[in-house]
Write a protein that holds these residues in place. Sequence first.
Motif, PDB file in Angstrom:
ATOM      1  N   ILE A  48       6.642   9.622  -1.027  1.00 36.50           N
ATOM      2  CA  ILE A  48       6.503  10.800  -1.597  1.00 36.50           C
ATOM      3  C   ILE A  48       7.618  11.552  -1.137  1.00 36.50           C
ATOM      4  O   ILE A  48       7.493  11.950   0.161  1.00 36.50           O
ATOM      5  CB  ILE A  48       5.274  11.288  -1.666  1.00 36.50           C
ATOM      6  CG1 ILE A  48       4.237  10.258  -2.230  1.00 36.50           C
ATOM      7  CG2 ILE A  48       5.180  12.574  -2.373  1.00 36.50           C
ATOM      8  CD1 ILE A  48       2.838  10.642  -2.293  1.00 36.50           C
ATOM      9  N   THR A  91       9.241  14.030  -6.410  1.00 35.82           N
ATOM     10  CA  THR A  91       8.646  15.168  -6.818  1.00 35.82           C
ATOM     11  C   THR A  91       9.321  16.687  -6.753  1.00 35.82           C
ATOM     12  O   THR A  91      10.611  16.557  -5.988  1.00 35.82           O
ATOM     13  CB  THR A  91       7.332  15.317  -5.965  1.00 35.82           C
ATOM     14  OG1 THR A  91       7.518  16.201  -4.927  1.00 35.82           O
ATOM     15  CG2 THR A  91       6.513  14.047  -5.769  1.00 35.82           C
ATOM     16  N   ALA A 101       1.972  11.763  -7.644  1.00 38.72           N
ATOM     17  CA  ALA A 101       2.490  10.805  -6.990  1.00 38.72           C
ATOM     18  C   ALA A 101       1.647  10.290  -5.878  1.00 38.72           C
ATOM     19  O   ALA A 101       1.773   8.847  -5.803  1.00 38.72           O
ATOM     20  CB  ALA A 101       3.952  11.508  -6.053  1.00 38.72           C
ATOM     21  N   CYS A 117       6.862  10.317   4.062  1.00 36.53           N
ATOM     22  CA  CYS A 117       6.696  11.424   3.178  1.00 36.53           C
ATOM     23  C   CYS A 117       7.628  12.436   3.648  1.00 36.53           C
ATOM     24  O   CYS A 117       7.351  13.228   4.783  1.00 36.53           O
ATOM     25  CB  CYS A 117       5.204  11.801   2.869  1.00 36.53           C
ATOM     26  SG  CYS A 117       4.382  10.425   2.068  1.00 36.53           S
TER      27      CYS A 117
END
Length: 376
Positions: A48, A91, A101, A117
């Motif tokens: 993410i 995102t 997500a 992430c």
Amino acid sequence: MFRHPSFQSTLTAPGRRALLRAAGACAAAGALPRALAQEGRPIAVAQIVDLSARHQDVGRDFLIGSRAAWADLNTRGGLRGQPVQHLGLETDGSPAAIQAAWQAAHQNPACVALSGCAGDSAAAAVAQLQAGGSTLALAAPWLHRQWQDEGDTVFSIFPGYQAQIGHAVRSLAAMGVQQAGVVFAHPGLQQQLQAGVLQAGTAMGLRTQVLTAAQRRTAPPAIVLFVGGTPELHDYVARLELPRGRQCYVVALADVNLQVLAQLGGARHNVPVIATQPVPLVTAGLPIVRAYREVMGRLYDEPPSPQGLAGFIAARYTAEVLASVAGPLTRASALAAFRQRREVHLGGYVVAYQGRRPAGGLVTQSMLAGDGRIVG
């Protein structure tokens, strides 16, 4: 905004298309040939990333570094003879997009872990979601603030703000500096991080003073710690008003890309910008750094960056732990392997823990000089 799991917005140049071709095996599970999928259970890892205007330079490089690592792994046989499907979940950094997500990763039955992430705010938001009870391990997030991980599902490997400030303070001590101003890029970031950053400075014997927005136009102390993104740092440096003959060093923590700052024209002769980096220098001779440069040169057409190297290291660490799983590779077995927190050696970069926190950790610095050169 949540785009799943395309990478079109950040991979559009010819070199980027070449990387996508090399990483074809990393596509979503439905794109795998049926015959290949039947050889064993599909393996996917989700990432993410915050590609908002504030953090897209960091998030983009981090994602590219990770994607290059997974693509390289797949050219060498993947894991258990299977390619790893790398799911890049883009995102806009908003809570709703990050939650969407995170849910998409959990809903993908092939996904065995979250990895890398980025950036810090997005990683913290994902870590907060993990606290609600997650079956997926969150490995090697770009998370620099201190985090209470009661569920034991977050496995940070990069040195946090305290280690970064400590490195900066030791460098400043050699210059006889014992006090510094602290600038937060925006009020939300200040609310989240002020206590931790000031505590880290105090722990290192540094007297700190938070500078308000109004004070940014007045002459600051000789040293300023900056917490925020590259565009905000560029704006801050451009607005600094210094008396004739006065110099100010700005020490930026982690979420700043000096290459992008230089491209934005952020160099000033009397305001050198020093960026702390919780990874080795991209010019270092460590095997992991040489591997990163080689893979980037083979699969990509852009220069290496600290954030790209961090993404590469995050993916390599995740792959090493997943490879250590005995028996079927599932979410539960992957989480159990991460919880063992074994020391992992990644070509000269060592991941070790003291309790649940990273032990030690390498912090380096690079400087954007007044003439636009990046030193270090």
